[in-house]
Design a protein around this motif. Sequence first.
Motif, PDB file in Angstrom:
ATOM      1  N   LEU A  74       0.799  -1.231   0.000  1.00 25.77           N
ATOM      2  CA  LEU A  74       0.000   0.000   0.000  1.00 25.77           C
ATOM      3  C   LEU A  74       0.828   1.275   0.000  1.00 25.77           C
ATOM      4  O   LEU A  74       0.476   2.249  -0.675  1.00 25.77           O
ATOM      5  N   LEU A  75       1.936   1.288   0.723  1.00 26.86           N
ATOM      6  CA  LEU A  75       2.776   2.483   0.751  1.00 26.86           C
ATOM      7  C   LEU A  75       3.533   2.696  -0.557  1.00 26.86           C
ATOM      8  O   LEU A  75       4.101   3.768  -0.782  1.00 26.86           O
TER       9      LEU A  75
ATOM     10  N   ASN B 186      -0.493  10.149   2.771  1.00 28.03           N
ATOM     11  CA  ASN B 186      -0.107  10.826   4.012  1.00 28.03           C
ATOM     12  C   ASN B 186      -0.973  10.372   5.181  1.00 28.03           C
ATOM     13  O   ASN B 186      -0.478  10.208   6.307  1.00 28.03           O
ATOM     14  N   PHE B 187      -2.256  10.156   4.921  1.00 27.53           N
ATOM     15  CA  PHE B 187      -3.153   9.688   5.976  1.00 27.53           C
ATOM     16  C   PHE B 187      -2.739   8.299   6.458  1.00 27.53           C
ATOM     17  O   PHE B 187      -2.759   8.018   7.668  1.00 27.53           O
ATOM     18  N   MET B 188      -2.351   7.417   5.533  1.00 27.30           N
ATOM     19  CA  MET B 188      -1.897   6.080   5.927  1.00 27.30           C
ATOM     20  C   MET B 188      -0.651   6.152   6.795  1.00 27.30           C
ATOM     21  O   MET B 188      -0.515   5.407   7.773  1.00 27.30           O
ATOM     22  N   GLU B 189       0.268   7.021   6.444  1.00 26.34           N
ATOM     23  CA  GLU B 189       1.488   7.157   7.241  1.00 26.34           C
ATOM     24  C   GLU B 189       1.165   7.614   8.665  1.00 26.34           C
ATOM     25  O   GLU B 189       1.756   7.108   9.628  1.00 26.34           O
ATOM     26  N   LEU B 190       0.246   8.561   8.791  1.00 27.66           N
ATOM     27  CA  LEU B 190      -0.169   9.013  10.120  1.00 27.66           C
ATOM     28  C   LEU B 190      -0.814   7.871  10.905  1.00 27.66           C
ATOM     29  O   LEU B 190      -0.552   7.694  12.102  1.00 27.66           O
TER      30      LEU B 190
ATOM     31  N   ARG C 284       0.585   6.123  14.473  1.00 18.75           N
ATOM     32  CA  ARG C 284      -0.243   6.039  15.669  1.00 18.75           C
ATOM     33  C   ARG C 284      -0.483   4.583  16.065  1.00 18.75           C
ATOM     34  O   ARG C 284      -0.453   4.229  17.250  1.00 18.75           O
ATOM     35  N   PHE C 285      -0.746   3.719  15.089  1.00 20.68           N
ATOM     36  CA  PHE C 285      -0.988   2.314  15.372  1.00 20.68           C
ATOM     37  C   PHE C 285       0.192   1.704  16.121  1.00 20.68           C
ATOM     38  O   PHE C 285       0.018   1.019  17.133  1.00 20.68           O
ATOM     39  N   LEU C 286       1.395   1.946  15.624  1.00 18.80           N
ATOM     40  CA  LEU C 286       2.576   1.345  16.240  1.00 18.80           C
ATOM     41  C   LEU C 286       2.860   1.957  17.610  1.00 18.80           C
ATOM     42  O   LEU C 286       3.361   1.263  18.506  1.00 18.80           O
ATOM     43  N   GLN C 287       2.536   3.224  17.791  1.00 16.15           N
ATOM     44  CA  GLN C 287       2.641   3.830  19.120  1.00 16.15           C
ATOM     45  C   GLN C 287       1.730   3.100  20.109  1.00 16.15           C
ATOM     46  O   GLN C 287       2.144   2.737  21.217  1.00 16.15           O
ATOM     47  N   GLU C 288       0.481   2.898  19.704  1.00 19.11           N
ATOM     48  CA  GLU C 288      -0.481   2.257  20.593  1.00 19.11           C
ATOM     49  C   GLU C 288      -0.152   0.780  20.803  1.00 19.11           C
ATOM     50  O   GLU C 288      -0.354   0.238  21.898  1.00 19.11           O
ATOM     51  N   TRP C 289       0.342   0.130  19.754  1.00 21.16           N
ATOM     52  CA  TRP C 289       0.722  -1.277  19.866  1.00 21.16           C
ATOM     53  C   TRP C 289       1.811  -1.453  20.933  1.00 21.16           C
ATOM     54  O   TRP C 289       1.792  -2.419  21.706  1.00 21.16           O
ATOM     55  N   ASN C 290       2.724  -0.533  20.963  1.00 20.88           N
ATOM     56  CA  ASN C 290       3.846  -0.608  21.900  1.00 20.88           C
ATOM     57  C   ASN C 290       3.609   0.169  23.193  1.00 20.88           C
ATOM     58  O   ASN C 290       4.513   0.338  24.000  1.00 20.88           O
ATOM     59  N   ILE C 291       2.386   0.693  23.369  1.00 19.65           N
ATOM     60  CA  ILE C 291       2.041   1.526  24.540  1.00 19.65           C
ATOM     61  C   ILE C 291       3.076   2.641  24.684  1.00 19.65           C
ATOM     62  O   ILE C 291       3.614   2.890  25.757  1.00 19.65           O
TER      63      ILE C 291
END
Length: 202
Positions: A164-165, A185-189, A193-200
């Motif tokens: 996709l990227l 750009n929306f996918m990158e954002l 965020r997804f990886l931030q939340e995944w890793n707390i």
Amino acid sequence: MNKMDHISAIQSYVYNKFAKDGSGHDYYHMRRVALLAGRIAKLEDAEVFVTEAAGWLHDVDDRKLTDSPEEARKERDEFLEGIGVDYSTRKAIGVAIQDVSFSKGNTPITIEGKIVQDADRLDAIGAIGIARTFAYGGSKGRPLHSELSGEKELASIQHFYDKLLLLKDKMNTETAKMMAEERHNFMELFLHRFLQEWNIDY
């Protein structure tokens, strides 16, 4: 039948085939691709009816959705003939569809095909693309994400990096290239965020 009647008949044909799909390749995907392809065709001076019809029908013979692509193409062509679409137009629609798939790695030979490919790829990125990725992954029993070797490669998040990227830089038309920027750009954002939340990690 005039062209508007043909489109209406094609729309019903696609609805009957894909309305219950849960993999992200449903009727509404076909609708978005068709309408977006029609809009781009007007801006790129392509044949609008062929482009929109091909957009509606582009997944009818997709191996992900049918066990017999050849039979699906034959049925599609018989349907088009049955509603009065002439041979040369049926041929143009078929040519526009044949190289749309990302997995084939081909660029369509006609401007109509290039536009349908662009519209299909635009629907694979941005907010809709994110939703479709997880719908497809869920339909195949794939994890959202994983850090385990052998499982990570099959996870839905990995699909962003594998495909996709990359799509922003594979658009054919200038119109689609401009549309792709914001969706990319929306996918990158989202991934950040997804990886931030995944890793707390926020």
